[in-house]
Enzyme design. Structure first.
Site, PDB file in Angstrom:
ATOM      1  N   GLU A  67     -23.777  18.754-149.291  1.00  0.00           N
ATOM      2  CA  GLU A  67     -22.782  17.747-149.134  1.00  0.00           C
ATOM      3  C   GLU A  67     -22.335  16.723-150.167  1.00  0.00           C
ATOM      4  OE1 GLU A  67     -22.045  13.648-147.577  1.00  0.00           O
ATOM      5  OE2 GLU A  67     -23.454  14.388-148.684  1.00  0.00           O
ATOM      6  N   TRP A  68     -23.161  17.173-151.276  1.00  0.00           N
ATOM      7  CA  TRP A  68     -22.970  16.515-152.727  1.00  0.00           C
ATOM      8  C   TRP A  68     -23.494  15.167-152.814  1.00  0.00           C
ATOM      9  CZ3 TRP A  68     -16.996  17.555-151.735  1.00  0.00           C
ATOM     10  CH2 TRP A  68     -16.714  18.919-151.701  1.00  0.00           C
ATOM     11  N   GLY A  69     -24.411  14.704-151.649  1.00  0.00           N
ATOM     12  CA  GLY A  69     -24.850  13.303-151.761  1.00  0.00           C
ATOM     13  C   GLY A  69     -23.790  12.316-151.541  1.00  0.00           C
TER      14      GLY A  69
ATOM     15  N   ASP B  88     -21.104  24.056-147.273  1.00  0.00           N
ATOM     16  CA  ASP B  88     -20.439  23.106-148.317  1.00  0.00           C
ATOM     17  C   ASP B  88     -19.742  22.150-147.671  1.00  0.00           C
ATOM     18  OD1 ASP B  88     -19.680  22.490-150.820  1.00  0.00           O
ATOM     19  OD2 ASP B  88     -19.475  24.419-151.645  1.00  0.00           O
TER      20      ASP B  88
ATOM     21  N   ASP C  14     -21.842  19.109-158.666  1.00  0.00           N
ATOM     22  CA  ASP C  14     -22.242  20.400-159.273  1.00  0.00           C
ATOM     23  C   ASP C  14     -22.726  20.177-160.840  1.00  0.00           C
ATOM     24  OD1 ASP C  14     -20.916  21.491-156.997  1.00  0.00           O
ATOM     25  OD2 ASP C  14     -19.878  22.931-158.224  1.00  0.00           O
TER      26      ASP C  14
HETATM   27  C1  GAL Z   1     -19.137  23.604-154.456  1.00  0.00           C
HETATM   28  C2  GAL Z   1     -20.512  23.521-154.474  1.00  0.00           C
HETATM   29  C3  GAL Z   1     -20.792  24.672-155.641  1.00  0.00           C
HETATM   30  C4  GAL Z   1     -20.232  26.003-155.181  1.00  0.00           C
HETATM   31  C5  GAL Z   1     -18.938  25.938-155.040  1.00  0.00           C
HETATM   32  C6  GAL Z   1     -18.079  27.256-154.393  1.00  0.00           C
HETATM   33  O1  GAL Z   1     -18.671  22.733-153.656  1.00  0.00           O
HETATM   34  O2  GAL Z   1     -21.120  22.447-154.925  1.00  0.00           O
HETATM   35  O3  GAL Z   1     -22.323  24.824-155.565  1.00  0.00           O
HETATM   36  O4  GAL Z   1     -20.781  26.470-153.907  1.00  0.00           O
HETATM   37  O5  GAL Z   1     -18.614  24.773-154.242  1.00  0.00           O
HETATM   38  O6  GAL Z   1     -16.711  27.189-154.447  1.00  0.00           O
END
Ligand code: GAL
Length: 392
Positions: free
Chosen positions: A194-196, A161, A217
């Site tokens: 890395e969320w893009g 993450d 997400d």
């Molecule tokens: C976000 C991630 C999610 C999940 C979450 C957990 O950053 O995009 O898929 O893993 O953290 O805290």
């Protein structure tokens, strides 16, 4: 880093000229594709969408059991992935990451052994930052130590993450873990979460990633699912065997969309060659949910070895056509109705890249063969799809 990217691009160019992903290529899967860690998009389950931090070893064991008894394993789902909140609040005396002993009293090795004994694989989670998103210890500047521990536990997949990243450059942070995982000698799928934010589709494969999140997400809603879909437009060229765009995990069965909306979600994710990571409670899913997740004809579109990601062919805000060239020359087609009323949606054979005239069109949700004469068309109800594989 620059040199690596250049080498990588050459490799990519060589892959294209060698016919990988070319519909006319033969059905034999090339060796360098088959021997990678994710020749087709990874399939499995992850705890986050349904359970958030409410996880423990009992849930993971029961999920592994359910993966087998529900037929998910036989349908191709392989990874049982533990997301955030497995960690103790601090590292142990050796500085190693350690599980929360209340939630995971038998430890991660024992859990991995249990999951492996079911013929499944196990995944874990950390962040390329000082803490995870839920404020547990994370892996930046501990990459080698943490990768070594994961390998010793028998971990097969790491979701990595982006929280608490100290604004340090993304490529360096992910490269450090990619290198550390490779150095363990254990095959561990590296999921770049890395969320893009820094276009990971451009560098994810070069830091050792097999998949990379393209967005923030997903939520269990029609609007969220479609907003993620829209952000995939144009990314198709970055995806292929062992290197997948990841539009985030599935929400199928989590309860806030209708069944037809979940069918839509699953159809589109398959068309996009998305990793199929279920995010529902496998222990108590309805038959209707299981029927979606285990539809082998839709899964076959996702898992087509050529790995040419589908894309938006045409459409307006309401009615759209998405297509994916299959490696045998067939075309997977999703007729998507985002609007409030039933719509007649169609695409001609020429538009989808096939010769004019009659073609067999397999309706992969009705499991029925139809004849498509000159065009593939359907009256599609609101918030639904029709999905076909049109034979070459
Ligand atoms: C976000 C991630 C999610 C999940 C979450 C957990 O950053 O995009 O898929 O893993 O953290 O805290």
């Amino acid at each position: 880093m620059k040199a690596m990217v250049t080498i990588g691009l050459l490799t990519l160019a060589a892959m294209h000229s060698s016919g990988v992903g070319n519909p006319a290529a033969t059905m034999v899967v090339p060796e360098h594709v088959a021997s990678g860690l994710a020749p087709t998009p990874p399939m499995g389950w992850n705890s986050w969408n349904r359970f958030g931090c409410r996880i423990d070893e009992k849930l993971i064991r029961e999920t592994a059991d359910a993966m087998v008894s529900s037929g998910m394993r036989d349908a191709g789902y392989k990874y049982v992935n533990i997301d955030d909140c497995w960690e103790a609040s601090a590292r142990d005396e050796q500085g190693n990451l350690a599980p929360d002993t209340t939630r995971f009293p038998h430890g991660m090795k024992s859990l991995a052994d249990y999951v492996h004994a079911k013929g499944l694989k196990i995944g874990i989670y950390s962040s390329a930052g000082t803490m995870t998103c839920q404020k547990r210890p994370a892996s930046i500047d501990h990459e080698v130590q943490d990768a070594t521990v994961f390998a010793a536990w028998g971990i097969d997949y790491l979701k990595y993450d982006n929280c608490n990243n100290q604004l340090r450059p993304a490529i360096e942070r992910y490269q450090a873990m990619g290198d550390a995982l490779a150095a363990t000698g254990r095959p561990i799928v590296f999921s770049v979460c890395e969320w893009g934010q820094n276009k990971p589709w451009e560098w994810g494969r070069f830091v050792g990633g097999q998949l990379w999140r393209t967005t923030l997400d997903i939520q269990d809603s029609w609007a969220s699912m479609l907003s993620i879909l829209d952000k995939q437009v144009g990314l198709e060229k970055y995806s292929g065997p062992n290197a997948w765009n990841d539009p985030d995990m599935l929400e199928v069965g989590n309860g806030r969309m209708t069944n037809a909306e979940y069918v839509t979600h699953f159809s589109l994710w398959a068309l996009l060659n998305a990793p199929l990571i279920a995010g529902n409670d496998l222990r108590s899913m309805r038959d209707s949910t299981r029927a979606i997740l285990t539809n082998g004809e839709v899964i076959a579109v996702d898992q087509d070895w050529g790995g040419k990601q589908g894309y938006k062919l045409k459409g307006d805000k309401a009615a759209q056509v998405w297509i994916k060239p299959m490696s045998n020359g067939d075309r997977a087609v999703v007729l998507l109705n985002r609007g409030p009323a039933t719509a007649a949606i169609s695409a001609t054979m020429q538009e989808i890249g096939l010769s004019a005239g009659r073609h067999q069109a397999r309706d992969v949700w009705a499991h029925a063969d139809r004849t498509a004469d000159g065009a593939v068309s359907a009256d599609v109800p609101s918030h639904s799809v029709a999905m076909f594989v049109v034979r070459r």
